[in-house]
Motif scaffolding. Structure first.
Motif, mmCIF file in Angstrom:
data_model
loop_
_atom_site.group_PDB
_atom_site.id
_atom_site.type_symbol
_atom_site.label_atom_id
_atom_site.label_comp_id
_atom_site.label_asym_id
_atom_site.label_seq_id
_atom_site.Cartn_x
_atom_site.Cartn_y
_atom_site.Cartn_z
ATOM 1 N N UNK A 1 3.888 24.879 32.500
ATOM 2 C CA UNK A 1 4.889 23.856 32.179
ATOM 3 C C UNK A 1 4.276 22.465 32.233
ATOM 4 N N UNK A 2 3.431 22.215 33.215
ATOM 5 C CA UNK A 2 2.781 20.911 33.317
ATOM 6 C C UNK A 2 1.863 20.661 32.133
ATOM 7 N N UNK A 3 1.164 21.678 31.707
ATOM 8 C CA UNK A 3 0.279 21.561 30.556
ATOM 9 C C UNK A 3 1.070 21.221 29.295
ATOM 10 N N UNK A 4 2.181 21.880 29.096
ATOM 11 C CA UNK A 4 3.020 21.616 27.920
ATOM 12 C C UNK A 4 3.540 20.180 27.950
ATOM 13 N N UNK B 1 3.353 14.619 25.907
ATOM 14 C CA UNK B 1 3.256 13.185 26.213
ATOM 15 C C UNK B 1 2.069 12.545 25.507
ATOM 16 N N UNK B 2 0.943 13.233 25.458
ATOM 17 C CA UNK B 2 -0.231 12.686 24.777
ATOM 18 C C UNK B 2 -0.023 12.590 23.277
ATOM 19 N N UNK B 3 0.692 13.525 22.714
ATOM 20 C CA UNK B 3 0.895 13.520 21.265
ATOM 21 C C UNK B 3 1.844 12.416 20.820
ATOM 22 N N UNK B 4 2.696 11.935 21.730
ATOM 23 C CA UNK B 4 3.654 10.892 21.364
ATOM 24 C C UNK B 4 3.068 9.496 21.496
ATOM 25 N N UNK B 5 2.015 9.291 22.268
ATOM 26 C CA UNK B 5 1.417 7.973 22.449
ATOM 27 C C UNK B 5 2.252 7.140 23.410
ATOM 28 N N UNK B 6 1.821 5.901 23.653
ATOM 29 C CA UNK B 6 2.561 5.051 24.602
ATOM 30 C C UNK B 6 3.937 4.691 24.062
ATOM 31 N N UNK B 7 4.907 4.669 24.971
ATOM 32 C CA UNK B 7 6.293 4.389 24.577
ATOM 33 C C UNK B 7 6.459 2.930 24.177
ATOM 34 N N UNK B 8 5.940 2.014 24.979
ATOM 35 C CA UNK B 8 6.055 0.584 24.682
ATOM 36 C C UNK B 8 4.735 -0.081 25.044
ATOM 37 N N UNK B 9 4.434 -1.176 24.422
ATOM 38 C CA UNK B 9 3.218 -1.882 24.807
ATOM 39 C C UNK B 9 3.344 -2.372 26.249
ATOM 40 N N UNK B 10 2.234 -2.398 26.951
ATOM 41 C CA UNK B 10 2.261 -2.762 28.373
ATOM 42 C C UNK B 10 1.903 -4.232 28.545
#
Length: 174
Positions: A40-43, A48-57
């Motif tokens: 589950x953690x791997x999935x 999360x990696x495939x979506x990229x950052x949600x907002x610029x930091x």
């Protein structure tokens, strides 16, 4: 003469006692649970990696103020300083009551802190100078309760208070 006795019967547990059961190992179950959690953690990580950052930091930006807003904030701060310093001068130089001097110092410190809080358009230098006056005024009020006039602690507090007052006066004059 020696008598031969029949052999003693073998010991057997009483008929009412249950036979001992062989305990099953919990290891296979634990391995299965750990495997499910890892999967589950791997999935979740892959998603999360495939979506990229949600907002610029980037940090929050400071609000921009007009020159008129900055000037009005400084004028109000200097007006407050004028009133606060006048109260300090009256009660520390023309009054024989140390309690009134301490009250004037404490009230002046509160007035300067309130002026800073009320005016976000103040420059950093104006804000820092006003807060230095407030800290110095509170310190003089506290030291005057614990140290005698003329002692090194008292003189150091007065010198720091005068230095902060002079810096505030210079900011308001210029």
């Amino acid at each position: 003469m020696t008598t031969i006795r029949p052999p003693a019967p073998e010991w057997a547990p009483p008929a009412y006692a249950p036979a001992p059961r062989r305990r099953r190992s919990a290891l296979p179950l634990a391995v299965a649970i750990v495997g499910l959690i890892a999967s589950a953690a791997l999935v979740v990580g892959i998603v999360a990696l495939s979506q990229g950052p949600a907002t610029p930091t980037t940090g929050p930006s400071a609000p921009a103020f007009t020159q008129d807003q900055i000037a009005a904030a400084k004028a109000d701060l200097c007006s407050t300083w004028s009133l606060a310093s006048a109260a300090i001068k009256v009660e520390t130089n023309h009054s024989n009551d140390p309690a009134l001097a301490r009250v004037a110092l404490t009230n002046s410190a509160s007035m300067m802190e309130a002026a800073v809080a009320d005016h976000p358009a103040l420059t950093r230098d104006d804000r820092d100078t006003a807060l230095a006056v407030a800290r110095a005024s509170r310190r003089v009020a506290a030291i005057s309760s614990t140290a005698a006039v003329g002692t090194p602690d008292f003189n150091a507090a007065i010198d720091a208070g005068n230095s902060a007052s002079n810096a505030m006066q210079s900011r308001c004059a210029g």
